[in-house]
Structures are given as C-alpha cells and as structure tokens.
Scaffold this active site. Structure first.
Site, PDB file in Angstrom:
ATOM      1  N   ASP A   8      19.066  82.090  60.992  1.00  0.00           N
ATOM      2  CA  ASP A   8      18.283  83.270  61.341  1.00  0.00           C
ATOM      3  C   ASP A   8      18.081  84.080  60.061  1.00  0.00           C
ATOM      4  OD1 ASP A   8      20.695  84.612  60.905  1.00  0.00           O
ATOM      5  OD2 ASP A   8      20.821  85.449  62.925  1.00  0.00           O
ATOM      6  N   HIS A   9      17.550  85.280  60.176  1.00  0.00           N
ATOM      7  CA  HIS A   9      17.261  86.087  58.997  1.00  0.00           C
ATOM      8  C   HIS A   9      18.512  86.432  58.187  1.00  0.00           C
ATOM      9  CE1 HIS A   9      17.803  88.677  62.501  1.00  0.00           C
ATOM     10  NE2 HIS A   9      18.321  89.574  61.679  1.00  0.00           N
ATOM     11  N   GLY A  66      24.671  85.684  60.999  1.00  0.00           N
ATOM     12  CA  GLY A  66      25.574  86.712  60.506  1.00  0.00           C
ATOM     13  C   GLY A  66      27.036  86.346  60.663  1.00  0.00           C
ATOM     14  N   THR A  67      27.432  85.948  61.877  1.00  0.00           N
ATOM     15  CA  THR A  67      28.842  85.620  62.141  1.00  0.00           C
ATOM     16  C   THR A  67      29.082  84.147  62.455  1.00  0.00           C
ATOM     17  OG1 THR A  67      28.636  86.028  64.506  1.00  0.00           O
ATOM     18  CG2 THR A  67      29.253  87.921  63.111  1.00  0.00           C
ATOM     19  N   GLY A  68      28.052  83.425  62.849  1.00  0.00           N
ATOM     20  CA  GLY A  68      28.201  82.052  63.317  1.00  0.00           C
ATOM     21  C   GLY A  68      28.411  81.970  64.815  1.00  0.00           C
ATOM     22  N   GLY A  70      26.877  83.641  67.520  1.00  0.00           N
ATOM     23  CA  GLY A  70      25.675  83.513  68.346  1.00  0.00           C
ATOM     24  C   GLY A  70      25.061  82.129  68.256  1.00  0.00           C
ATOM     25  N   HIS A  98      39.447  66.298  65.164  1.00  0.00           N
ATOM     26  CA  HIS A  98      39.988  66.415  66.517  1.00  0.00           C
ATOM     27  C   HIS A  98      38.921  66.637  67.576  1.00  0.00           C
ATOM     28  CE1 HIS A  98      44.373  67.635  65.353  1.00  0.00           C
ATOM     29  NE2 HIS A  98      43.916  66.654  64.600  1.00  0.00           N
ATOM     30  N   ASN A  99      37.899  67.415  67.248  1.00  0.00           N
ATOM     31  CA  ASN A  99      36.907  67.826  68.257  1.00  0.00           C
ATOM     32  C   ASN A  99      35.583  67.096  68.150  1.00  0.00           C
ATOM     33  OD1 ASN A  99      38.264  70.827  67.268  1.00  0.00           O
ATOM     34  ND2 ASN A  99      38.685  70.020  69.303  1.00  0.00           N
ATOM     35  N   ARG A 132      43.889  59.872  70.887  1.00  0.00           N
ATOM     36  CA  ARG A 132      44.086  60.841  71.979  1.00  0.00           C
ATOM     37  C   ARG A 132      42.962  61.870  72.032  1.00  0.00           C
ATOM     38  NH1 ARG A 132      47.252  62.910  67.815  1.00  0.00           N
ATOM     39  NH2 ARG A 132      47.234  65.198  67.621  1.00  0.00           N
ATOM     40  N   HIS A 133      42.294  62.088  70.907  1.00  0.00           N
ATOM     41  CA  HIS A 133      41.206  63.061  70.863  1.00  0.00           C
ATOM     42  C   HIS A 133      39.965  62.554  71.601  1.00  0.00           C
ATOM     43  CE1 HIS A 133      43.718  65.223  68.098  1.00  0.00           C
ATOM     44  NE2 HIS A 133      43.756  64.180  67.289  1.00  0.00           N
ATOM     45  N   ARG A 136      39.745  63.645  75.163  1.00  0.00           N
ATOM     46  CA  ARG A 136      39.346  65.051  75.306  1.00  0.00           C
ATOM     47  C   ARG A 136      37.837  65.219  75.156  1.00  0.00           C
ATOM     48  NH1 ARG A 136      44.556  66.055  71.728  1.00  0.00           N
ATOM     49  NH2 ARG A 136      46.063  65.855  73.419  1.00  0.00           N
TER      50      ARG A 136
END
Length: 153
Positions: A8-9, A66-68, A70, A98-99, A132-133, A136
């Site tokens: 974004d901006h 700005g924060t990641g 949103g 892991h994810n 194991r991941h 999940r």
C-alpha cells in the site's frame, strides 16, 4: 523463484527497494500493485498477491504495509494462503519451516530496509519441514473448508 509483491502507500518505498534486492538474488519479481506511493487500501494488493499465490501464478508473496497486520488479515481470506506477519529472521524461518507460510507480511513503519531484505531472504530460503507440521497444515486446510479439524479421525 517467482515472487508476487504488493504494497500500500505506506509500504511502497520499501517494496520498490526490495525489488532490486530480490532481482540481485536471481528472483523474478512480479509487482501486483502500484508502487507509486499513491494512496492505496491494503486489501487491494493483499487480494492480488493472495490470489496469485493461491493460483500458483507465483511461488511466494511479499506484502508490505504500515504494520503488516492489515495485509496479513486480508491475504488470509484467500483460500490456499498462509500469510504471516514477520518481524525478524526467527519468525521468518519459523513461519516457513513450521507453518509453510506462502506470503510474508512486513511492516514498513517498524522495520528498517536492511531488516526487511534479510527477513525476505530468510523467508524465501527456508524450506517447510513437513513431518508433524504437515498434519497441522492439513488441519488449517480443513478449517478453510469449513470443517472442524477436531472432528476428523
């Protein structure tokens, strides 16, 4: 690797600088939003990158706002996306190993450019561990399909 990039901006300047770094590492970068710095609502690039990742038009995605946060919330609404807000090299590594995250979401306001570049390098170079991941990740997919994973055998 083919990387879908959106911002974004508030993330445009960092994203523009990241393009050069990714290309120098041999990656193909596909900008999926304007990097002009003009006002842009974060759900728009999040949807574009999330859709490209889900359809396998790109191998991975990078989103910067700005924060990641949103971007992450928005991208995770696309089926098949596992986006992670990452603030350092360790969370970049764990989000992948892991994810099996396929999109990294970054904060232009809280992270410096060198750290953003290092985080993305770690994210892109870390393989999913499986084992194991993998179970999940299958459970996450069930949730995405509207199925309660606790009810599965």
């Amino acid at each position: 690797m083919k990387i879908g990039l959106g911002a974004d901006h508030r993330g445009a300047a960092s994203a523009k600088q990241l393009v050069d770094r990714l290309k120098s590492l041999g990656h193909e970068v596909v900008p999926l939003s304007t990097l002009s710095g003009d006002t842009c609502d974060y759900p728009i690039p999040a949807h574009a990158v999330g859709t490209a990742v889900a359809k396998k038009a790109v191998d991975a995605g990078v989103l910067i706002c700005g924060t990641g946060i949103g971007m992450c919330i928005s991208a995770n609404k696309v089926a098949g996306v596992r986006a992670a807000v990452v603030h350092d090299e360790l969370t970049a590594e764990i989000s992948r190993s892991h994810n099996d995250a396929n999109i990294v979401c970054l904060s232009a306001d809280l992270l410096g450019q060198r750290l953003i570049e290092k985080i993305v390098e770690v994210f892109l170079s870390t393989p999913f561990q499986g084992g194991r991941h993998a179970r999940r990740i299958e459970e996450i997919t069930l949730i995405e399909q509207g199925v309660d994973p606790s009810k599965q055998a």
